[in-house]
Write an enzyme that holds these catalytic residues in place. Structure first.
Site, PDB file in Angstrom:
ATOM      1  CG  ASP A 142      -0.175   0.275   2.519  1.00 42.48           C
ATOM      2  OD1 ASP A 142      -0.384   1.330   3.138  1.00 42.48           O
ATOM      3  OD2 ASP A 142       0.639  -0.586   2.920  1.00 42.48           O
ATOM      4  CB  SER A 143       0.977   4.246   0.620  1.00 45.39           C
ATOM      5  OG  SER A 143       1.327   5.606   0.548  1.00 45.39           O
ATOM      6  CB  ALA A 144       5.849   4.210   0.280  1.00 46.29           C
TER       7      ALA A 144
END
Length: 304
Positions: A142-144
């Site tokens: 998720d995300s980074a």
């Protein structure tokens, strides 16, 4: 979709403590407190190591013992850990009925790019060296961590390693040049970030490095040869175009890719299954994707 649920989540996130002005250490403490949620019931959690790094292994009751997901947590490459993402990874493990190993990769600014990519690659390589079939491995993040999952795939491709069955990406941060139109167009709609927040994470991670480097910004890279991808995002996030452009680049490179943008929802809304029903639906979609990816990969000869 409940408008009230979306509004309640938006209000909660807008009123959550902000850490942009904190020291790195304080930001990590605040993030760990904010996401101090254990894995769901029916998921066994144990400490382990992978690729020379600490990790958490999350095994749901009734898991398929032959499959595994290498999970890479979000946090801008600066904050977060497998513990802060135990609820998200554990819920995915439970729904997909598969074991997940969540990697505690090195964080910036102590360990700048490409340290996290090196750790992701080492973890994937060790899974293969243990004898796990690449058809039984998937990546998720998720995300980074979503961007890192794609960077890990690119690094594995360059190293001549076989590709895994697929990858699930929740709101991936995949363009560190920050040139997506949503960086401005979604300002104000995003209840979590302003541009300066993301610029701060980038500075910690890259130092003076090139933000357009393929392993830093996989949305800008040649994605030829990658396995099937599932990309999920909310419409109310500054990083929306990271998902859109990543999916477009994958499709143009001949990669099987599914992109779904959930209207009115924020960055990594899958964290919030207790608040919005779409979070659970998104995780169910991810579980179905993983099941299909494993079946398809097992039916095909392994390729590098």
């Amino acid at each position: 979709m409940s408008r009230q649920q979306r509004q309640d989540l938006d209000d909660m996130l807008r009123n959550a403590p902000k850490t942009a002005g904190d020291t790195v250490e304080q930001a990590r403490t605040d993030f760990a407190t904010l996401f101090d949620v254990p894995a769901p019931g029916g998921v066994t959690v144990r400490d382990t190591t992978l690729g020379g790094r600490p990790a958490l292994e999350l095994t749901p009751d009734g898991a398929d013992g032959d499959t595994v997901v290498l999970f890479l947590h979000g946090g801008g490459y600066v904050v977060g850990s497998p513990r802060t993402h135990a609820a998200l990874a554990g819920d995915l493990a439970r729904r997909a009925r598969t074991r997940i190993i969540s990697l505690d990769y090195r964080l910036a600014p102590e360990h700048r790019f490409p340290a996290a990519v090196d750790d992701g690659l080492a973890a994937y390589r060790e899974l293969l060296e243990r004898g796990t079939s690449p058809a039984a491995i998937a990546l998720a993040g998720d995300s980074a961590g979503g961007g890192l999952a794609v960077a890990t795939l690119l690094a594995a491709r360059e190293a001549g390693l076989p590709m895994p069955a697929g990858a699930v990406l929740f709101s991936p941060w995949a363009d560190l040049t920050l040139t997506g139109a949503s960086m401005e167009g979604k300002l104000g709609a995003d209840p979590i970030f302003v541009r300066a927040d993301i610029e701060g994470y980038r500075t910690h991670y890259l130092g003076g490095g090139d933000p357009a480097a393929p392993l830093a910004s996989p949305a800008l890279a040649d994605l030829t040869g990658l396995p099937p991808l599932l990309v999920q995002a909310g419409s109310n996030e500054l990083l929306l175009d990271d998902s859109v452009r990543l999916a477009a680049g994958a499709g143009a490179a001949g990669v099987d890719v599914t992109l779904r943008v959930w209207g009115g929802l924020p960055h990594v809304f899958q964290h919030h299954t207790a608040l919005v029903e779409e979070a659970g639906q998104a995780l169910d979609d991810a579980a179905l994707f993983l099941a299909h990816a494993y079946r398809t990969a097992a039916a095909e000869p392994a390729t590098a």
